[in-house]
Motif scaffolding. Structure first.
Motif, PDB file in Angstrom:
ATOM      1  N   ARG B   5       0.858  -1.192   0.000  1.00 27.17           N
ATOM      2  CA  ARG B   5       0.000   0.000   0.000  1.00 27.17           C
ATOM      3  C   ARG B   5       0.890   1.236   0.000  1.00 27.17           C
ATOM      4  O   ARG B   5       1.148   1.832   1.050  1.00 27.17           O
ATOM      5  CB  ARG B   5      -0.934   0.008   1.223  1.00 27.17           C
ATOM      6  CG  ARG B   5      -1.854  -1.211   1.305  1.00 27.17           C
ATOM      7  CD  ARG B   5      -2.822  -1.149   2.470  1.00 27.17           C
ATOM      8  NE  ARG B   5      -3.916  -0.248   2.216  1.00 27.17           N
ATOM      9  CZ  ARG B   5      -5.078  -0.606   1.672  1.00 27.17           C
ATOM     10  NH1 ARG B   5      -5.287  -1.860   1.338  1.00 27.17           N
ATOM     11  NH2 ARG B   5      -6.025   0.277   1.464  1.00 27.17           N
ATOM     12  N   PRO B   6       1.391   1.642  -1.174  1.00 31.53           N
ATOM     13  CA  PRO B   6       2.287   2.797  -1.245  1.00 31.53           C
ATOM     14  C   PRO B   6       1.573   4.090  -0.838  1.00 31.53           C
ATOM     15  O   PRO B   6       0.345   4.165  -0.903  1.00 31.53           O
ATOM     16  CB  PRO B   6       2.677   2.842  -2.726  1.00 31.53           C
ATOM     17  CG  PRO B   6       1.592   2.129  -3.439  1.00 31.53           C
ATOM     18  CD  PRO B   6       1.083   1.086  -2.500  1.00 31.53           C
ATOM     19  N   SER B   7       2.357   5.088  -0.436  1.00 30.73           N
ATOM     20  CA  SER B   7       1.726   6.327   0.036  1.00 30.73           C
ATOM     21  C   SER B   7       1.130   7.129  -1.109  1.00 30.73           C
ATOM     22  O   SER B   7       1.588   7.054  -2.258  1.00 30.73           O
ATOM     23  CB  SER B   7       2.690   7.183   0.846  1.00 30.73           C
ATOM     24  OG  SER B   7       3.983   7.016   0.438  1.00 30.73           O
ATOM     25  N   ILE B  12       4.297   6.942 -10.298  1.00 26.80           N
ATOM     26  CA  ILE B  12       4.226   5.601 -10.896  1.00 26.80           C
ATOM     27  C   ILE B  12       5.638   5.044 -11.080  1.00 26.80           C
ATOM     28  O   ILE B  12       5.894   3.863 -10.828  1.00 26.80           O
ATOM     29  CB  ILE B  12       3.461   5.648 -12.241  1.00 26.80           C
ATOM     30  CG1 ILE B  12       1.973   5.914 -11.980  1.00 26.80           C
ATOM     31  CG2 ILE B  12       3.621   4.340 -13.010  1.00 26.80           C
ATOM     32  CD1 ILE B  12       1.135   6.084 -13.231  1.00 26.80           C
ATOM     33  N   SER B  13       6.551   5.898 -11.476  1.00 24.02           N
ATOM     34  CA  SER B  13       7.925   5.435 -11.729  1.00 24.02           C
ATOM     35  C   SER B  13       8.608   4.931 -10.460  1.00 24.02           C
ATOM     36  O   SER B  13       9.630   4.254 -10.532  1.00 24.02           O
ATOM     37  CB  SER B  13       8.744   6.570 -12.347  1.00 24.02           C
ATOM     38  OG  SER B  13       8.755   7.671 -11.463  1.00 24.02           O
ATOM     39  N   GLU B  14       8.036   5.252  -9.294  1.00 29.01           N
ATOM     40  CA  GLU B  14       8.657   4.833  -8.028  1.00 29.01           C
ATOM     41  C   GLU B  14       7.959   3.634  -7.394  1.00 29.01           C
ATOM     42  O   GLU B  14       8.342   3.186  -6.315  1.00 29.01           O
ATOM     43  CB  GLU B  14       8.631   6.000  -7.030  1.00 29.01           C
ATOM     44  CG  GLU B  14       9.538   7.151  -7.434  1.00 29.01           C
ATOM     45  CD  GLU B  14       9.264   8.422  -6.652  1.00 29.01           C
ATOM     46  OE1 GLU B  14       8.347   8.442  -5.799  1.00 29.01           O
ATOM     47  OE2 GLU B  14       9.970   9.410  -6.910  1.00 29.01           O
ATOM     48  N   LEU B  15       6.927   3.121  -8.057  1.00 29.50           N
ATOM     49  CA  LEU B  15       6.182   2.003  -7.463  1.00 29.50           C
ATOM     50  C   LEU B  15       6.969   0.699  -7.558  1.00 29.50           C
ATOM     51  O   LEU B  15       7.737   0.492  -8.502  1.00 29.50           O
ATOM     52  CB  LEU B  15       4.835   1.832  -8.171  1.00 29.50           C
ATOM     53  CG  LEU B  15       3.793   2.914  -7.885  1.00 29.50           C
ATOM     54  CD1 LEU B  15       2.587   2.747  -8.808  1.00 29.50           C
ATOM     55  CD2 LEU B  15       3.358   2.870  -6.424  1.00 29.50           C
ATOM     56  N   ASP B  16       6.744  -0.151  -6.562  1.00 31.34           N
ATOM     57  CA  ASP B  16       7.339  -1.486  -6.617  1.00 31.34           C
ATOM     58  C   ASP B  16       6.446  -2.359  -7.514  1.00 31.34           C
ATOM     59  O   ASP B  16       5.235  -2.168  -7.575  1.00 31.34           O
ATOM     60  CB  ASP B  16       7.427  -2.069  -5.203  1.00 31.34           C
ATOM     61  CG  ASP B  16       8.438  -3.196  -5.110  1.00 31.34           C
ATOM     62  OD1 ASP B  16       9.170  -3.435  -6.096  1.00 31.34           O
ATOM     63  OD2 ASP B  16       8.515  -3.848  -4.056  1.00 31.34           O
ATOM     64  N   THR B  17       7.040  -3.296  -8.206  1.00 35.81           N
ATOM     65  CA  THR B  17       6.303  -4.059  -9.219  1.00 35.81           C
ATOM     66  C   THR B  17       6.558  -5.560  -9.075  1.00 35.81           C
ATOM     67  O   THR B  17       7.536  -5.946  -8.455  1.00 35.81           O
ATOM     68  CB  THR B  17       6.745  -3.631 -10.636  1.00 35.81           C
ATOM     69  OG1 THR B  17       8.122  -3.992 -10.803  1.00 35.81           O
ATOM     70  CG2 THR B  17       6.561  -2.155 -10.863  1.00 35.81           C
TER      71      THR B  17
END
Lengths: 365, 369
Positions: B5-7, B12-17
């Motif tokens: 649950r990212p802040s 988007i470029s910093e999201l874990d995938t």
């Protein structure tokens, strides 16, 4: 999350709310016994790939049978997090960790467990080393060597050697050995092709050793070929996973192993002669790369799976089928199917023995 | 289970995938399209939650308007999730046959307006007996097969017979008729698609008319799919449309992308670049569902790069020339059949203008029972 009606322990398998994922304990242990005892007599040892079933309780049973090297393998760092939280101290992560988030998590895990990662590029190695050394931990590294049907891995042996030298030079990383890139099980692969696919791996091993660097681990293989690969001189680790539960895909190669995992569904409709509709479709069986096998009606034929239903042709089935009857499916790829359920109904002698959490389900990161 | 649950505000470029992205602008567009279509017509939308698996999203569509004020849910467990999430009316377009599951259905019917579909007399009698014992009334609709050769009665006579029984038995509330239909493959043109849609609607209305001719009254003639939604207002007698895939869209319905936008996508990261024209991503067929019936996922935003193949936890992208994606870069894949993929995730990472706006739980995930 899955919401089955939980039945009391001792309930008959036919009473279990459907669709459900069942594991037959006797078949499961028989498969482990069969495969692990093979490794007891080999130099190579199995490192169970528990990312297939994602269930720490099943993994603990696997580790009770000797023939393994004390560790497990998973596909992602978030799966590793689950297994380490459940007491597994030695974990290999086969997927590449390239983002800072994933490397940071691996380093956190490395503070209390042995973490091995796979690497196929200098840039990635630099990132891993940089973060690990700044966190004061050490990550064990396997250099990944490309395989015939694999996507990743190093194909140039000189590049591999340079990479190994860098691992030994850098802080935060420790050279452990080599691993052959994952090559999916496909129909019709011959024994000599399996053996040939190891040549690049073994050539790189010789090259590294001739440069005075010891190679502690040389890892390859899967359920479909563990028995061939374990006998090859120089290979000392096999990361197989599907062997314990088995599926249609691997039964072509390992016909003596038993189908331990099953999806059970219920016949909900008999709309016309020769057709039954069940409640287990693609969302519970998976249809990603192949159709499941109907175990209790071998003459029945799957017409198609839709998201929530299975359409089954029964014109060749001799026994009468009624609404409410059960359908038992062997998954085509048990790694897909186990990832669809939050619970495993553990069965012994046709009765519910316990209900296990598929704790690492959905952990793709 | 995944707890990612990212802040709010994360790029988007910093999201874990891999993670499941919900494009809120596209979702709004799709919900608006439906509400505009059905706002002023007699026929209304009953959104199918097998696609979204989230009461929060179902409420968004209901608030936009043009709906019956309720939803359609594939299974009893999914219906429970919707009722617990505050949805007042649920149609289960499926057969519920085992004793304990019928009991669970009956308990739910005590708390909300619940209708289940039947295609046999035996099943109707079972539901009546159990509902009567539990002192509740369960809504009953007759399922009629249109073109899927799945559940459902195969003749008008059979449908009328079951309706007559359902109309008399205690514990039941006879609601009407339901059908489901599918467009197998891509229709050759709009005319063919629309003709097929109208054919299936008319088959459903035919049974409804025959039941009414026996003096049985009811209010529900439920049918339709995303591919046929816009034809429903042209067929007299249809009261509601059960569209589901429209909300998030799938590439198997790419012929509808003039109507609806792709709102659900899987975000991946390039993890390896074995050759200058290749990139390996971290999305495999565990994290984006594939099936024997559909094409590969579609890579967004790179005309010169094609999705080539996938393993269980990795995919291969191939470029005509130099690969524009490099290790660490993000990419998005459109789902071939989105509901299969949503069923594999615990959260939507909902984004707008390139950043996370909200994380929305998917409590209907895995509700197969």
């Amino acid at each position: 999350m899955e919401r089955p009606i939980f039945k009391t322990i001792g309930s008959k398998v036919e009473e279990i709310d459907t669709p459900a994922l069942l594991v037959d304990l006797d078949a499961f242990e028989s498969n482990i016994q069969s495969v692990h005892s093979y490794f007891q007599n080999q130099e190579a040892k199995i490192r169970p790939f528990v990312g297939v079933h994602r269930c720490p309780a099943l993994a603990n049973i696997q580790m009770q049978y000797s023939g393994h090297n004390g560790g497990v393998a998973v596909g992602t760092v978030s799966q590793a997090e689950t297994f380490i939280a459940n007491g597994f101290q030695d974990t290999l992560i086969t997927g590449k960790l390239v983002t800072a988030d994933k490397i940071q998590l691996a380093c956190s895990l490395a503070q209390r467990a042995s973490i091995t990662v796979t690497v196929d590029s200098q840039e990635n190695l630099k990132d891993l080393s940089g973060i690990a050394s700044s966190r004061g931990v050490t990550l064990s590294v396997l250099i990944e060597i490309s395989s015939p049907n694999g996507f990743t891995g190093v194909s140039d042996s000189q590049y591999a050697l340079d990479l190994v030298k860098k691992v030994t030079e850098y802080d935060g990383t420790d050279f452990q050995g080599l691993i052959l890139a994952y090559s999916p099980t496909m129909s019709g692969i011959k024994s000599d092709e399996v053996i040939d696919s190891l040549k690049p791996l073994l050539d790189v091993k010789s090259l590294i050793e001739s440069n005075g660097i010891p190679v502690n681990t040389v890892s390859a293989g899967s359920t479909s070929n563990y028995d061939l690969i374990a006998k090859v001189d120089g290979i000392n680790q096999v990361t197989a996973g599907a062997y314990a539960l088995m599926d249609v895909l691997n039964s072509e190669y390992q016909s003596s192993l038993k189908p331990a995992a099953m999806v059970v569904g219920t016949v909900g409709s008999l709309p016309r002669d020769g057709l039954i509709i069940g409640d287990a479709g693609m969302k519970t069986n998976g249809n990603d790369i192949g159709l499941p096998r109907i175990m209790n009606y071998p003459d029945a034929e799957i017409m198609y799976l839709s998201a929530e239903h299975c359409n089954i042709i029964t014109t060749k089935v001799k026994t009468p089928i009624s609404r409410g009857d059960k359908l038992f499916f062997q998954p085509y790829d048990v790694g897909v199917t186990a990832n669809l359920f939050d619970f495993i109904m553990l069965i012994k002698d046709g009765e519910l023995q316990s209900i296990l959490d598929v704790t690492a389900r959905g952990r793709y990161r | 289970m995944d707890h990612y649950r990212p802040s709010v505000g994360t790029k988007i470029s910093e999201l874990d995938t891999p993670c499941l992205i919900l494009d809120l602008d596209a979702l709004d567009h799709n919900f608006d399209r439906m509400s505009e279509t059905f706002k002023d017509t007699k026929v209304k939308l009953r959104e199918h939650t097998k696609n979204i698996k989230s009461p929060a999203l179902a409420h968004m569509q209901i608030r936009k308007g043009g709906t019956v004020g309720g939803v359609c849910s594939a299974k009893v467990a999914e219906a429970e999730v919707m009722v617990e999430g505050g949805i007042a009316s649920v149609l289960i377009p499926n057969q519920v046959v085992t004793e304990d599951k019928i009991k669970r259905l009956c308990v739910l019917a005590g708390r909300a307006d619940v209708t289940v579909c039947v295609d046999s007399e035996e099943n109707v009698r079972d539901i009546s007996r159990i509902a009567s014992n539990l002192n509740v009334k369960v809504g009953i609709a007759i399922e009629v097969d249109t073109n899927m050769d799945r559940g459902g009665v195969r003749s008008v006579e059979q449908g009328v017979h079951i309706a007559s029984i359902a109309n008399q038995l205690s514990g039941l509330n006879f609601r009407g008729v339901m059908s489901h239909s599918a467009m197998f493959g891509v229709p050759k043109d709009d005319e063919f698609k629309n003709d097929e849609a109208i054919k299936y609607y008319k088959k459903t209305v035919e049974l409804a008319d025959a039941i009414r001719a026996k003096g049985i009254e009811f209010d529900m003639v439920s049918s339709g799919e995303t591919f046929s939604y816009d034809m429903a207002p042209f067929v007299d007698g249809i009261t509601e449309v059960e569209g589901g895939m429209y909300a998030l869209m799938s590439t198997m319905l790419s012929y509808m992308d003039g109507h609806f936008k792709y709102a659900a996508k899987i975000l991946g990261t390039v993890v390896s670049q074995p050759k200058s024209n290749l990139a390996v991503g971290d999305i495999g067929y565990r994290s984006i569902a594939s099936s024997l019936n559909t094409d590969d996922p579609f890579l967004e935003g790179y005309d010169e790069v094609v999705f080539t193949s996938m393993h269980d936890e990795a995919c291969l992208l191939t470029s005509k020339g130099e690969m524009p994606l490099t290790v660490g870069d993000k990419f998005m894949l459109r789902c071939p059949q989105q509901d299969l993929t949503v069923n594999r995730y615990d959260n939507y990472i909902a984004v707008r203008n390139g950043v996370v706006e909200q994380v929305i739980s998917i409590p209907g995930r895995g509700c197969h029972n």
